[in-house]
Design a protein around this motif. Sequence first.
Motif, PDB file in Angstrom:
ATOM      1  N   LEU A 187      -6.075  -5.682   6.374  1.00 57.07           N
ATOM      2  CA  LEU A 187      -7.542  -5.723   6.481  1.00 57.07           C
ATOM      3  C   LEU A 187      -8.214  -4.987   5.325  1.00 57.07           C
ATOM      4  O   LEU A 187      -9.036  -4.083   5.500  1.00 57.07           O
ATOM      5  CB  LEU A 187      -8.016  -5.162   7.830  1.00 57.07           C
ATOM      6  N   ASP A 188      -7.833  -5.426   4.126  1.00 55.06           N
ATOM      7  CA  ASP A 188      -8.419  -4.837   2.928  1.00 55.06           C
ATOM      8  C   ASP A 188      -8.252  -5.827   1.771  1.00 55.06           C
ATOM      9  O   ASP A 188      -7.354  -6.670   1.793  1.00 55.06           O
ATOM     10  CB  ASP A 188      -7.716  -3.516   2.588  1.00 55.06           C
ATOM     11  N   TRP A 189      -9.128  -5.687   0.770  1.00 52.78           N
ATOM     12  CA  TRP A 189      -8.924  -6.449  -0.455  1.00 52.78           C
ATOM     13  C   TRP A 189      -7.576  -6.044  -1.045  1.00 52.78           C
ATOM     14  O   TRP A 189      -7.264  -4.858  -1.132  1.00 52.78           O
ATOM     15  CB  TRP A 189     -10.048  -6.179  -1.447  1.00 52.78           C
ATOM     16  N   ASP A 190      -6.779  -7.024  -1.437  1.00 51.40           N
ATOM     17  CA  ASP A 190      -5.414  -6.747  -1.861  1.00 51.40           C
ATOM     18  C   ASP A 190      -5.365  -6.381  -3.344  1.00 51.40           C
ATOM     19  O   ASP A 190      -5.707  -7.189  -4.211  1.00 51.40           O
ATOM     20  CB  ASP A 190      -4.530  -7.976  -1.601  1.00 51.40           C
ATOM     21  N   GLU A 191      -4.941  -5.171  -3.622  1.00 46.87           N
ATOM     22  CA  GLU A 191      -4.965  -4.659  -4.993  1.00 46.87           C
ATOM     23  C   GLU A 191      -4.067  -5.468  -5.923  1.00 46.87           C
ATOM     24  O   GLU A 191      -4.415  -5.727  -7.083  1.00 46.87           O
ATOM     25  CB  GLU A 191      -4.546  -3.186  -5.013  1.00 46.87           C
ATOM     26  N   GLU A 192      -2.913  -5.891  -5.432  1.00 47.76           N
ATOM     27  CA  GLU A 192      -1.995  -6.662  -6.269  1.00 47.76           C
ATOM     28  C   GLU A 192      -2.610  -8.001  -6.666  1.00 47.76           C
ATOM     29  O   GLU A 192      -2.478  -8.445  -7.818  1.00 47.76           O
ATOM     30  CB  GLU A 192      -0.671  -6.885  -5.536  1.00 47.76           C
TER      31      GLU A 192
END
Length: 499
Positions: free
Chosen positions: A199-204
């Motif tokens: 439940l977060d924008w995916d950094e990768e």
Amino acid sequence: MEKTKKFVIALDEGTTSCRAVLYDKDAHALDSRQMEFTQIFPKPGWVEHNAEEIFKTQLKVLQNLIVDNDIKHEQIEAIGITNQRETVVIWDKLTGKPVYNAIVWQCRRTADYCEQLMAEGWTEKIREKTGLKIDAYFSATKIKWILDNVPGVRNRAEKGELLAGTIDTWLIWKLSGGRCHFTDYTNASRTMLYNIYKLDWDEELLQLLNIPRCLLPQVCDSSKVYCNTEKEVCGFSVPIASAVGDQQAALFGQGCFKKGDAKNTYGTGCFMLMNTGSSAVASNQLLTTIALGMNGKIEYALEGSVFIGGALIKWLRDELEMISTANEINIQAAKVADSNGVYIVPAFVGLGTPYWDMYARGAIVGLTRGVKKAHICRAALEGIAYEVRDVMDTMVSDSGIPINILNVDGGACVSDIMMQFQADIMNIKVCRPKNVETTALGAAYLAGLATGFWKNRDELLKRRETDKIFKPQMKEDQRKKLYAGWQKAVERSRNWSDN
């Protein structure tokens, strides 16, 4: 209107038009206003919208609805927003001016880059993180395209001068006078940038596509008071209390609250969703997506996507001028008993579930000298129904959950001919509610629940009314023969652009 009554207004921002719908405590749609906006096709397979035109159109129908019904602003309990998903816009955070047209979910301009990502081996990792397939359909590659191709935009984005969002985010930002940069879980889950498990924008993924995190909105529940509208912009200040992608809104509006409940929306495209509850079900051909974020809890869904549904009828009306109104297709189709062997594969912007062929293009096959306009019209309705069966078969196979009845909604489902053929070709019951505009209803429900206008889901279920149930009447051998012909026609349309 009685001056003591309270109302909820749903803003339904679709692919071709903006609507505002007025609901009372009994969840009756009392009135609505609708206006179409411009479709922009710069190149074959490219689709754009003017984001400023969308906002102005949406605001106008909202204001007209309020004025025409003589409603005082204090009578508006809340506004809910539902929107075309995946369509994305980037704008200047100070001036509010878009740096480029909104790139629409139907747009295929990033297909080659998607192929590159697949060749580099990202397919499984992206599916594991986002529940999505790599496809030009989703927002991520559209954002990257604007950053890479509009002069100066990437530099400005990295400096924090720009904001990005799907259309819900754009409308919330504009309606609030630039104070609020939010989206909800359902829209975030359609970007191919959001990790639906963490439940977060995916950094990768942000690094992979070189998209600055500062562009992206805060992700919130679908049913929540985000902010109030700005009086200087709208003429009044009332709560914006829901934001939800159109297909998830329809799922909620249909009352598909239990695991295994399924609906199909016949809009510009066709979208089938099955509620899978608190567990995300993985699938190679379907999309695993967020059905709802509410009270801090996440519900998931399986989704199958048909890119061209009702848009096929619009094409017959506007481009071919074969019919003068959308309803005329039913009048024509009723003149004949069948399509006379004609199949229409409406792959104008590729094929979605289960083919995921970005290079497929539309085809009409089986033409003979005996084919009349009525046969073409009937074949168009049947073509949409065949596409929906493709999705249902995949959904049942991948989930292991049988679908015994399909709840339907959206403008095109008013066609009795198409709904009967849908029941026949799928061999299950099809249930059409009295209110087929369940997308707007779902947004209204979620807004009303956020402010206490409605108490709970049980209250909403009591208000659902059925218009008609279509039962299958076709013999099995005929069903098999017709569907085999459809599969043959689909093969003729595949990989066309690539050739």
